[in-house]
Design a protein around this motif. Sequence first.
Motif, PDB file in Angstrom:
ATOM      1  N   SER A  53      15.987   0.703  25.461  1.00  0.00           N
ATOM      2  CA  SER A  53      16.457  -0.457  24.821  1.00  0.00           C
ATOM      3  C   SER A  53      15.474  -1.381  24.102  1.00  0.00           C
ATOM      4  O   SER A  53      14.320  -1.206  24.655  1.00  0.00           O
ATOM      5  N   LEU A  54      15.871  -1.644  23.097  1.00  0.00           N
ATOM      6  CA  LEU A  54      15.200  -2.459  22.154  1.00  0.00           C
ATOM      7  C   LEU A  54      15.923  -3.827  22.104  1.00  0.00           C
ATOM      8  O   LEU A  54      15.580  -4.645  20.882  1.00  0.00           O
ATOM      9  N   LYS A  55      16.472  -4.314  23.029  1.00  0.00           N
ATOM     10  CA  LYS A  55      17.099  -5.508  23.215  1.00  0.00           C
ATOM     11  C   LYS A  55      15.908  -6.795  23.434  1.00  0.00           C
ATOM     12  O   LYS A  55      15.412  -6.700  24.521  1.00  0.00           O
ATOM     13  N   PRO A  56      15.594  -7.460  22.591  1.00  0.00           N
ATOM     14  CA  PRO A  56      14.516  -8.568  23.060  1.00  0.00           C
ATOM     15  C   PRO A  56      14.864  -9.511  24.046  1.00  0.00           C
ATOM     16  O   PRO A  56      16.087  -9.856  24.195  1.00  0.00           O
ATOM     17  N   THR A  57      14.144 -10.068  24.700  1.00  0.00           N
ATOM     18  CA  THR A  57      14.535 -11.307  25.688  1.00  0.00           C
ATOM     19  C   THR A  57      14.928 -12.416  24.829  1.00  0.00           C
ATOM     20  O   THR A  57      15.941 -13.012  25.217  1.00  0.00           O
ATOM     21  N   THR A  58      14.308 -12.797  23.793  1.00  0.00           N
ATOM     22  CA  THR A  58      14.866 -13.743  22.738  1.00  0.00           C
ATOM     23  C   THR A  58      14.582 -13.293  21.374  1.00  0.00           C
ATOM     24  O   THR A  58      13.848 -12.412  21.166  1.00  0.00           O
ATOM     25  N   TRP A  59      15.435 -13.664  20.398  1.00  0.00           N
ATOM     26  CA  TRP A  59      15.445 -13.298  19.143  1.00  0.00           C
ATOM     27  C   TRP A  59      14.654 -14.176  18.338  1.00  0.00           C
ATOM     28  O   TRP A  59      13.706 -14.944  18.933  1.00  0.00           O
ATOM     29  N   LYS A  60      14.332 -13.904  16.940  1.00  0.00           N
ATOM     30  CA  LYS A  60      13.452 -14.615  16.334  1.00  0.00           C
ATOM     31  C   LYS A  60      13.574 -16.407  16.355  1.00  0.00           C
ATOM     32  O   LYS A  60      14.698 -16.790  16.376  1.00  0.00           O
ATOM     33  N   ASN A  61      12.415 -16.832  16.518  1.00  0.00           N
ATOM     34  CA  ASN A  61      12.327 -18.464  16.531  1.00  0.00           C
ATOM     35  C   ASN A  61      13.306 -18.914  18.129  1.00  0.00           C
ATOM     36  O   ASN A  61      13.856 -19.739  17.811  1.00  0.00           O
TER      37      ASN A  61
END
Length: 298
Positions: free
Chosen positions: A28-36
């Motif tokens: 998975s390439l789902k980040p913990t949080t997205w940009k900013n």
Amino acid sequence: MSETQDAPWNWPEETWRAKVEHVRAGRSLKPTTWKNGARCAVALSFDADHETNELRDGGKSIGRMSQGQYGNRQGVPRILNVLAKHDAKATFFVPAVSALLYEDEQQRVVAEGHEIGIHGWIHELNSQLPYEIERDLMFRSADTLERITGVRPVGLRTPSWDFSADTLRIERELGLLYDSSLMADDDPYEIVEKGTPTGIVELPVEWIRDDAVYFNMHRFNGLRPQMPPTAVYDIFHREFERAYAEGGLFLLTMHPHVIGYRSRIWILEMLLEEISKRSDVWVATHAEIAAYAKQACA
């Protein structure tokens, strides 16, 4: 007898396993949080097929080609105006023939800060082509889009999401950052080829999140799925709400000659109004989202 012997239920394990493992979803390439620090990412995409839907089938229907031209004359301008109103960036996947027919359209799209991705040469079906022809068409498409827009495309959406046994190989040869044609997840993942990670990011699509399946008709094929815009909006909105709740990706596929009508552009307008109410949502191009997900999960 040979057909029966070759039937799938007679395949040895190595045969069916090889088919399954040829192209798979990897990590998975789902980040913990997205940009900013955003909670959710939104990827709006428009497949600007225009006349190529009919041309790839032989180009016999003047009426269907005029419907494709509507996408250029009314659909894309309406879409760009809505996106500008909400300061939202999007990705347009464009067959090379569409780009050649409407070079000024592609130049306007890029000038307004949007991305253009590869969408085949004439909306051909990749699975019907030998490797050499598919490769030639994809490379020519990339070169054509770069010549017209001044920007080398970094992503591909296969026409009709028709991903052949050779498509991934060609994407790797093109050096692409991402694909957006497969459906193994809701959120970004790395594509694996025969057990080996490729480094290519998949931004998954799904027919649920595609306007064409709800609205497209074909009078000679008896296709009549005319759903009210309110029902389609409800489906799209529910997909967004769950993506937001899960901190994931909401990716929506639309077509200028489908969503661009007066009664349907409302769907895009309403979605962006709802999305704009959330301060922690990142609306970005596919390339931006793919690059961020790959870097954040490195």
